[in-house]
Structures are given as structure tokens and as C-alpha cells.
Design a protein around this motif. Structure first.
Motif, PDB file in Angstrom:
ATOM      1  N   HIS A  73       0.782  -1.235   0.000  1.00 26.23           N
ATOM      2  CA  HIS A  73       0.000   0.000   0.000  1.00 26.23           C
ATOM      3  C   HIS A  73       0.817   1.291   0.000  1.00 26.23           C
ATOM      4  CE1 HIS A  73      -3.420  -2.572   0.463  1.00 26.23           C
ATOM      5  NE2 HIS A  73      -2.889  -3.095   1.548  1.00 26.23           N
ATOM      6  N   MET A  74       2.150   1.196   0.048  1.00 27.56           N
ATOM      7  CA  MET A  74       2.967   2.406   0.022  1.00 27.56           C
ATOM      8  C   MET A  74       2.711   3.148  -1.284  1.00 27.56           C
ATOM      9  SD  MET A  74       6.896   2.708   1.185  1.00 27.56           S
ATOM     10  CE  MET A  74       7.992   3.434   0.003  1.00 27.56           C
ATOM     11  N   LYS A  75       2.785   4.488  -1.232  1.00 28.62           N
ATOM     12  CA  LYS A  75       2.416   5.291  -2.398  1.00 28.62           C
ATOM     13  C   LYS A  75       3.546   6.206  -2.859  1.00 28.62           C
ATOM     14  CE  LYS A  75      -2.506   5.528  -1.386  1.00 28.62           C
ATOM     15  NZ  LYS A  75      -3.647   6.423  -1.190  1.00 28.62           N
ATOM     16  N   PHE A  76       3.585   6.390  -4.163  1.00 26.12           N
ATOM     17  CA  PHE A  76       4.389   7.410  -4.829  1.00 26.12           C
ATOM     18  C   PHE A  76       3.484   8.634  -4.912  1.00 26.12           C
ATOM     19  CE2 PHE A  76       5.133   9.609  -8.850  1.00 26.12           C
ATOM     20  CZ  PHE A  76       6.488   9.896  -8.766  1.00 26.12           C
ATOM     21  N   VAL A  77       3.947   9.773  -4.394  1.00 22.62           N
ATOM     22  CA  VAL A  77       3.076  10.944  -4.281  1.00 22.62           C
ATOM     23  C   VAL A  77       3.754  12.196  -4.834  1.00 22.62           C
ATOM     24  CG1 VAL A  77       1.920  12.464  -2.603  1.00 22.62           C
ATOM     25  CG2 VAL A  77       1.966   9.997  -2.215  1.00 22.62           C
ATOM     26  N   LEU A  78       2.939  13.026  -5.464  1.00 22.76           N
ATOM     27  CA  LEU A  78       3.330  14.393  -5.813  1.00 22.76           C
ATOM     28  C   LEU A  78       2.408  15.297  -5.023  1.00 22.76           C
ATOM     29  CD1 LEU A  78       3.476  13.056  -9.142  1.00 22.76           C
ATOM     30  CD2 LEU A  78       4.901  15.072  -8.948  1.00 22.76           C
ATOM     31  N   GLU A  79       2.996  16.136  -4.180  1.00 21.17           N
ATOM     32  CA  GLU A  79       2.181  17.067  -3.397  1.00 21.17           C
ATOM     33  C   GLU A  79       2.772  18.452  -3.473  1.00 21.17           C
ATOM     34  OE1 GLU A  79       1.981  15.260   0.434  1.00 21.17           O
ATOM     35  OE2 GLU A  79       3.999  15.805   0.968  1.00 21.17           O
TER      36      GLU A  79
END
Length: 152
Positions: A73-79
Motif C-alpha cells: 500500500h505504500m504510495k508514490f506521491v506528488l504534493e
């Protein structure tokens, strides 16, 4: 004004670094399929349905569940960075909200999993920074340098 997203090549490079550090071998077929869809998407990759989007249509958080060798469930994120001028890459362990309560039989094992996830996330973000990709730590470093030079 809508902040600029990173160049697609930067995003794909960040994903490759993520996968190389998150897995000891090839990730699942699902993950590989998501990445291939991004690479071959006929429009802009940020318009791809692979990205989950949260927030206002002009200022969104983008994420892809890429997982790691221990936790799917780990995520690659752009914030959005503080100040709202740019996006930053982040490896979101996506595990804190599901930690079993202290005293439960799963708590100790899950806390160990959280430590492993955090170590992987830190390695990924360090690799991104070393590659010149924007992260929260690089944002802070650049902001401090800017403030220091303005004060002199």
C-alpha cells in the motif's frame, strides 16, 4: 495560478528510482502495468487514470499505489510544496492510519513493518534528492539557502 508539475521524464525517473529501492526483484504485474500505462499514455501522464487525485482541481495531490517488498500500500506521491509554487515527490508509507492499538497481538509486528516502510521511504527520498528531484528536504534546503542569501 496552477503550479507546474514536474516534467514527465522527471516523474518517470522518480518512479524508476522508487521501484529500484522498494523491491528486491521485479514488482508485481499490477505495478509494472501501471508504470507501462504511464509511459505509453497518449496524453499528458498527469492526465492518466493511473494517478489518484485528491483536492481542488487546480491544486491536487497525485498518488499511485506502488507498494514495496513488505507492504503493497505504500504510495508514490506528488504534493504541493509550502507556498504552492511547485510539486514535490514523496514516498508515503501509508501505514500510520491502520496501526493496531498497543496491546493488541498485531501491534509489535505492525510497528516493525512501519519501521521497514519508513527506512525504504527515506532511501527513496534520499535517492531522489541525490538525482536532483524535488523533495521536501530539498525544498527546505533551497529555502534556507535563499533566505540566508536574502539576509546578507
Amino acid at each position: 495560478m496552477k503550479p507546474n508539475l514536474p516534467e514527465p521524464s522527471q516523474c518517470l525517473h522518480a518512479i524508476q528510482l522508487y521501484l529500484s529501492l522498494a523491491y528486491d526483484s521485479d514488482p508485481s504485474t499490477t505495478v509494472l502495468s501501471q508504470v507501462e500505462t504511464l509511459r505509453s499514455w497518449p496524453g499528458g501522464i498527469y492526465d492518466s487514470p493511473i494517478f489518484a487525485r485528491i483536492g481542488h482541481p487546480i491544486v491536487q495531490r497525485y498518488s499511485i499505489r506502488l507498494g514495496n517488498r513488505f507492504y503493497p500500500h505504500m504510495k508514490f506521491v506528488l504534493e504541493l510544496a509550502p507556498g504552492g509554487q511547485q510539486y514535490l515527490f514523496r514516498a508515503d508509507t501509508h501505514d500510520r492510519h491502520v496501526c493496531p492499538p498497543p496491546g493488541s497481538k498485531e501491534h509489535v509486528a505492525f510497528c516493525e513493518l512501519m519501521k521497514k516502510n519508513q527506512a525504504i521511504a527515506e532511501k527513496i527520498e534520499a535517492a531522489w534528492a541525490e538525482a536532483g528531484l524535488p523533495t521536501f528536504k530539498t525544498f527546505l534546503k533551497d529555502d534556507l539557502a535563499r533566505r540566508t542569501s536574502e539576509g546578507q
